[in-house]
Design an enzyme around this catalytic site. Structure first.
Site, mmCIF file in Angstrom:
data_model
loop_
_atom_site.group_PDB
_atom_site.id
_atom_site.type_symbol
_atom_site.label_atom_id
_atom_site.label_comp_id
_atom_site.label_asym_id
_atom_site.label_seq_id
_atom_site.Cartn_x
_atom_site.Cartn_y
_atom_site.Cartn_z
ATOM 1 N N HIS A 92 50.012 39.311 48.042
ATOM 2 C CA HIS A 92 49.789 39.119 46.616
ATOM 3 C C HIS A 92 50.454 40.298 45.905
ATOM 4 O O HIS A 92 50.210 41.442 46.293
ATOM 5 C CB HIS A 92 48.281 39.205 46.328
ATOM 6 C CG HIS A 92 47.629 37.924 45.954
ATOM 7 N ND1 HIS A 92 47.522 36.861 46.800
ATOM 8 C CD2 HIS A 92 47.004 37.549 44.805
ATOM 9 C CE1 HIS A 92 46.858 35.887 46.195
ATOM 10 N NE2 HIS A 92 46.534 36.276 44.967
ATOM 11 N N GLU B 163 45.954 40.961 48.632
ATOM 12 C CA GLU B 163 45.272 40.460 47.435
ATOM 13 C C GLU B 163 44.112 41.373 47.058
ATOM 14 O O GLU B 163 43.915 41.702 45.898
ATOM 15 C CB GLU B 163 44.746 39.052 47.707
ATOM 16 C CG GLU B 163 43.958 38.465 46.554
ATOM 17 C CD GLU B 163 43.645 37.004 46.751
ATOM 18 O OE1 GLU B 163 43.591 36.562 47.924
ATOM 19 O OE2 GLU B 163 43.466 36.294 45.748
ATOM 20 N N ASP C 220 48.688 36.924 37.330
ATOM 21 C CA ASP C 220 49.343 37.716 38.364
ATOM 22 C C ASP C 220 50.705 38.219 37.885
ATOM 23 O O ASP C 220 51.032 39.392 38.020
ATOM 24 C CB ASP C 220 49.509 36.885 39.651
ATOM 25 C CG ASP C 220 48.165 36.406 40.194
ATOM 26 O OD1 ASP C 220 47.370 35.874 39.397
ATOM 27 O OD2 ASP C 220 47.909 36.564 41.402
ATOM 28 N N ARG D 88 48.305 30.308 51.713
ATOM 29 C CA ARG D 88 47.154 29.407 51.780
ATOM 30 C C ARG D 88 47.386 28.177 50.900
ATOM 31 O O ARG D 88 48.472 27.994 50.323
ATOM 32 C CB ARG D 88 45.879 30.147 51.373
ATOM 33 C CG ARG D 88 45.870 30.600 49.927
ATOM 34 C CD ARG D 88 44.532 31.242 49.562
ATOM 35 N NE ARG D 88 44.524 31.709 48.206
ATOM 36 C CZ ARG D 88 44.190 32.944 47.845
ATOM 37 N NH1 ARG D 88 43.859 33.849 48.744
ATOM 38 N NH2 ARG D 88 44.193 33.273 46.569
ATOM 39 N N ASP D 89 46.361 27.348 50.782
ATOM 40 C CA ASP D 89 46.490 26.107 50.013
ATOM 41 C C ASP D 89 46.408 26.405 48.515
ATOM 42 O O ASP D 89 45.540 25.902 47.820
ATOM 43 C CB ASP D 89 45.385 25.121 50.435
ATOM 44 C CG ASP D 89 43.993 25.735 50.315
ATOM 45 O OD1 ASP D 89 43.902 26.939 49.992
ATOM 46 O OD2 ASP D 89 43.005 25.026 50.550
ATOM 47 N N GLU D 90 47.307 27.242 48.063
ATOM 48 C CA GLU D 90 47.307 27.632 46.651
ATOM 49 C C GLU D 90 48.750 27.818 46.203
ATOM 50 O O GLU D 90 49.340 26.914 45.648
ATOM 51 C CB GLU D 90 46.453 28.891 46.457
ATOM 52 C CG GLU D 90 46.056 29.082 45.012
ATOM 53 C CD GLU D 90 44.778 29.884 44.826
ATOM 54 O OE1 GLU D 90 44.102 30.203 45.799
ATOM 55 O OE2 GLU D 90 44.482 30.199 43.656
ATOM 56 N N ASP E 17 50.983 33.344 43.109
ATOM 57 C CA ASP E 17 49.967 34.318 43.501
ATOM 58 C C ASP E 17 50.118 34.718 44.956
ATOM 59 O O ASP E 17 50.001 35.879 45.313
ATOM 60 C CB ASP E 17 48.559 33.756 43.246
ATOM 61 C CG ASP E 17 48.303 32.442 43.965
ATOM 62 O OD1 ASP E 17 49.279 31.732 44.300
ATOM 63 O OD2 ASP E 17 47.128 32.091 44.202
HETATM 64 C C1 BGC Z 1 44.598 33.620 42.800
HETATM 65 C C2 BGC Z 1 44.748 34.802 41.892
HETATM 66 C C3 BGC Z 1 44.467 34.278 40.513
HETATM 67 C C4 BGC Z 1 43.004 33.955 40.511
HETATM 68 C C5 BGC Z 1 42.392 33.641 39.203
HETATM 69 C C6 BGC Z 1 43.171 33.215 42.774
HETATM 70 O O1 BGC Z 1 42.838 32.216 43.630
HETATM 71 O O2 BGC Z 1 45.079 33.858 44.069
HETATM 72 O O3 BGC Z 1 45.692 35.676 42.142
HETATM 73 O O4 BGC Z 1 44.918 35.016 39.464
HETATM 74 O O5 BGC Z 1 42.724 32.973 41.479
HETATM 75 O O6 BGC Z 1 41.217 32.954 39.309
#
Ligand code: BGC
Length: 897
Positions: free
Chosen positions: A775, A754, A485, A476-478, A472
């Site tokens: 994003h 995003e 996506d 960040r912490d993801e 995504d």
């Molecule tokens: C992500 C998104 C994702 C979404 C769904 C987000 O935190 O960055 O791109 O699809 O959460 O909940």
């Protein structure tokens, strides 16, 4: 007449060293201007390194992609050199270049190496994988051993992988330019290994050394939001390494990871993907991967059994650095901070020239994507520290430059803390861009520089988010493999780059996690680093069907459909809760048109289009696709079943959501566009009515602004074009007022954001805690740019027959799209000269194009280069509605000044 074969390839490999397929299918491309040339036969010549004879196979066919491997299968480590020539229309091509293909270790029994780990005690995860949120994994570790080669070496291959991410060296030299290997995977399902040709790094008849540095990476590093967890797949760093040396006399020797290896901490103190890397020059240990190094103080490793069935050669290319960027600007922030500006939001790290400085002096680099009030904005990073630290030794360092190797950041700006010199020399910093090293396949250029920048931003966001898996966001912490996506972006991605191999790996892992979940739903993101139990979610779950389908359309390779078929069926037949009409069950949580700009900043799922309606549109869409998948795979009975389901679901959908005149219950851009694009209106009259309403919404209510999220954005342009409203969409696309595609461009964006307004017009950052500046989902509009501005779309899977039908508009005076298709390069390039539209088209050999220009009759042409001319009348531009008494007239929405 020029006609050449190039880009001979095996399966979807960019380099075919150490591949996992014993009988790799072969493809090649054509270039040249040969007129109407069609292949009628090919000859493949194979020279195996184990034999002096040459095999040649001639096949009468027009196929030039994914043709079967004609010879006996390759065995583990077998090498062959392959070339192709073809004939057709009485003409023979010359031979292609020789391309090498070499099998990896194909059988489980080929693996002799054990897993080696450090002997240090660490907090083990409590009983099982994926449950430890507290303990910290080991610091990056060096592993090494020496060995003697007592004869002359002919060749050597290193087969290697790690628990963690690694860099390997032999006799002091890196074995490759790969980064972050082996990448990210669902470790309990498969562990990719790499194959390197290290023949030139070894010394014959001498002592040699191999060294491997391993850091936590995805295997045991912290992953996930809200603090995330460590040690998701294991708590200990480890190496599995097998060096196979073939001597000139035919003898083979294998040096495996085993009890003879030693380990030691090195100069890298910490390396976390989210938080960054710390490196202490004073702790460098010298030539640790060379023979003669004194490792008496090093500790013995522990050997561990591992499941060799999990080891697998990757289908996609490795992660590499593909570009470097210089500092554009050095900024002094209002609070006095020194900030390096690289001028481009990118993914990678900074390489720095090591300055003189006292022992223990720390230089800290904090990476951010944007500035807010002139300072580096760290809030969007949430709990990712994105900070690299270099600790100086007080001595002249042995290397001139330093760069982190076990982390990456999403950044344009770097706050430089603790730089020991007063003056900063910009040439002492370089931004290193990294991503999965896929081949770029497209380009776009038009007379509008802002549109061109938008396209570049889309490419940059794809690069930054294709680091091993499709993510995504990269900062960040993801940074997770969110299914929704890539579902939105897959058609665009498959045009921009050859991402087939990489996505094939990802889909296989997704299918494994889906199956393990047991309820038919895939995880929300794969690898499921947060162990969130899978639950049914339209659009996100639909990735199981739509992503393989999009890859098939782009490549013509139906094997992705057969390998994902079980996952597709599991989702559509068992994963989706249904009501009596076979539509989505009444009470389900849906993210639906996620990030509809009308949704409040802290509730991105609360858009204006009813969630269940959106879910049902997609359900009908995936049912249609399933019917086609079954046709392609020869499951004709099942194809009928899905077609039947889709017809009855359309009736149920219409009675629930569509009025007799053609209104749809959610009066929104997304709802109507989905209805048109997925052909959900029962009659033409209803669809016409809906199309008029969509125009009204776009002009009157939105004043050409976008009002769609993840569901509507990829398709609204196509929906409008299919009902003859291309010019309306041009005005939306050219709009620079938020929310729109060009608003971020007007704000200086260099990647896709995003949110439509990740940065607000006053330069402050959107208050939503989920605000990334990189994003790709909203970049899915590039699919329309290729298909409508450039006019290129495929008429059958794999681009053997395609359409060239550009629709000029949006005040563009020229546009050009190039696409490296599976057959060779297509070009559609048009320009307006006075009242004439001139279209230049390149059709690669062995393909056919249907060219449609304005109102002219479509023409079918074979390969060659063509120029078409037609009278040009600038299309009428939809006008802004008159302002109402309560609504001030906007400035020109297209104004970018
Ligand atoms: C992500 C998104 C994702 C979404 C769904 C987000 O935190 O960055 O791109 O699809 O959460 O909940």
């Amino acid at each position: 007449m020029a006609l050449h074969i190039f880009d001979l390839s095996f399966e979807h490999h960019r380099d075919a060293l150490g591949i996992g397929q014993p009988s790799p299918r072969i493809s090649w491309k054509y270039d040249g201007d040969a007129q109407d040339w069609v292949q009628d036969s090919y000859t493949i010549e194979i020279r195996r390194s184990s034999s002096t004879s040459t095999e040649a196979y001639t096949v009468q066919t027009a196929d030039s992609t994914f043709v079967p491997w004609p010879s006996r299968p390759l065995e583990s480590g077998d090498e062959a050199s392959v070339r192709v020539r073809a004939s057709g229309s009485g003409v023979h091509t010359s031979w292609s270049e020789h391309r090498r293909v070499e099998a990896g270790l194909l059988r489980v029994e080929d693996w002799k190496a054990t897993l080696i780990e450090t002997s240090a005690e660490v907090h083990a995860p409590h009983g099982h994988v994926g449950s430890d949120s507290t303990s910290k994994p080991e610091s990056p570790t060096l592993f090494r051993r020496t060995f003697l080669t007592n004869r002359t070496i002919l060749k050597a291959r290193l087969y290697i992988t790690a628990h963690g991410i690694y860099e390997a060296e032999i006799n002091g030299a890196k074995v490759s330019d790969h980064l972050l290997s082996p990448g990210w995977t669902v470790y309990q399902h498969e562990l990719p290994y790499q194959t390197y040709d290290v023949s030139n790094l070894l010394q014959s008849g001498a002592e040699n050394a191999i060294g491997v540095e391993v850091a936590e990476g995805w295997y045991c590093g912290r992953l996930g939001f809200e603090g995330g967890r460590h040690n998701i797949w294991g708590a200990k760093l480890g190496v599995i390494s097998q060096l196979v040396i073939t001597y000139e006399d035919g003898k083979v020797e294998t040096i495996c990871s085993d009890a003879a290896w030693k380990h030691s901490p090195g100069p890298t103190l910490d390396a976390s993907l989210y938080d960054g890397e710390s490196y202490d020059i004073a702790r460098e240990v010298g030539q640790w991967s060379s023979p003669g190094f004194d490792d008496r103080g090093w500790s013995a490793v522990c050997t561990k059994k591992h499941d060799a069935r999990l080891l697998r050669a990757p289908d996609g290319p490795p992660i590499r650095s593909t570009e470097t960027l210089p500092v554009l600007n050095i900024i002094k922030s209002p609070s006095g901070k020194k900030i390096l500006d690289f001028g481009q939001n990118l993914v990678g790290h900074v390489r720095i020239k090591i300055p003189e400085g006292g022992k223990g002096h720390a230089i800290r680099l904090v990476h951010t994507e944007v500035l807010e009030h002139g300072e580096c904005a760290t809030r969007p990073l949430r709990k990712a520290k994105a900070t690299d630290t270099l600790i100086l030794s007080g001595k002249t360092p042995s290397a001139q430059w330093w760069e982190p190797r076990f982390t990456f950041h999403g950044f344009r700006y770097v706050e430089l803390n603790g730089w020991p010199q007063l003056e900063i020399d910009p040439t002492h910093f370089v931004a290193v861009v990294i991503h999965t090293d896929m081949k770029k396949t497209s380009s776009f250029e038009s007379s509008n520089p802002y549109l061109n920048r938008l396209y570049q931003n889309i490419i940059w966001s794809m690069r930054g988010n294709f680091v091993g898996i499709p993510t995504d966001c990269p900062q960040r912490d993801e940074r997770l493999g969110w299914t929704g996506d890539i579902q939105a972006f897959a058609p665009t991605a498959a045009f921009l780059y050859d991402c087939q191999g990489m996505l094939k790996n990802w889909l296989r892992n997704l299918a494994f996690e889906q199956k393990s979940g047991g309820n038919g739903s895939p995880p929300l993101f794969s690898p499921n680093a947060m162990s969130i139990p899978a639950f049914p979610l339209a659009i996100w779950g639909d990735a199981t069907i739509l992503v393989p389908w999009d890859l098939y359309l782009a490549s013509g390779d139906a094997s992705i459909l057969s390998s994902q078929f079980e996952s597709m069926q599991d989702w559509i037949d068992h994963g989706i809760p249904r009501n009596a009409q076979n539509l989505w069950g009444p009470t389900t949580i849906q993210l639906a048109d996620w990030l509809d700009p009308i949704a409040p900043a802290d509730r991105p799922g609360n858009g204006s289009t009813e969630a269940q309606l959106v879910a049902n549109c997609f359900l009908i869409r995936i049912t249609d696709v399933m019917a086609q998948v079954c046709q392609v795979l020869g499951h004709h009975e099942k194809a009928k079943l899905y077609s039947g389901q889709s017809s009855s679901m359309r009736i149920a959908f219409a009675s629930e959501y569509i009025t007799p005149n053609g209104r749809i219950t959610s009066d929104s851009q997304t709802a109507i566009a989905l209805g048109i694009h997925f052909k959900l209106f029962p009659t033409q009259a209803q669809q016409n009515h809906a199309a008029e309403r969509l125009e009204e919404l776009v002009r009157q209510r939105s004043r050409f602004k976008i009002a769609t999220g993840f569901a509507g954005t990829p398709i609204i342009g196509h929906a409008l074009s299919s009902v003859g409203k291309t010019q309306l969409f041009y005005r939306m696309l050219m709009n620079a007022k938020s929310p729109s595609w060009l608003y971020p461009v007007s704000m200086g964006a260099t990647t896709m954001w995003e949110r439509w307004d990740s940065m607000l017009p006053d330069g402050s950052i959107n208050p939503g805690e989920m605000t990334s500046f990189n994003h790709y989902a909203l970049g899915s509009v590039a699919d329309w740019m290729h298909a409508v501005i450039g006019g290129l779309s495929t008429l059958e899977p794999g681009w053997k027959r395609f359409r060239v039908a550009p629709q000029p508009g949006g005040r563009l005076t020229s546009a050009r799209v190039d696409f490296q298709s599976p057959y060779g390069k297509l070009t559609s390039s048009w320009r307006v000269e006075k009242d004439e539209l001139i279209l230049e088209v390149a059709v690669p050999p062995n393909t056919t194009a249907v060219v449609l220009l304005g109102l002219e009759v479509p023409q079918t042409v074979g390969s060659g280069k063509y120029t078409f001319r037609t009278k040009y009348v600038e299309p009428e531009r939809p006008s802004l509605p008159a302002p109402t008494p309560f609504m001030a007239e906007d400035d020109d929405p297209e104004s970018l000044t």
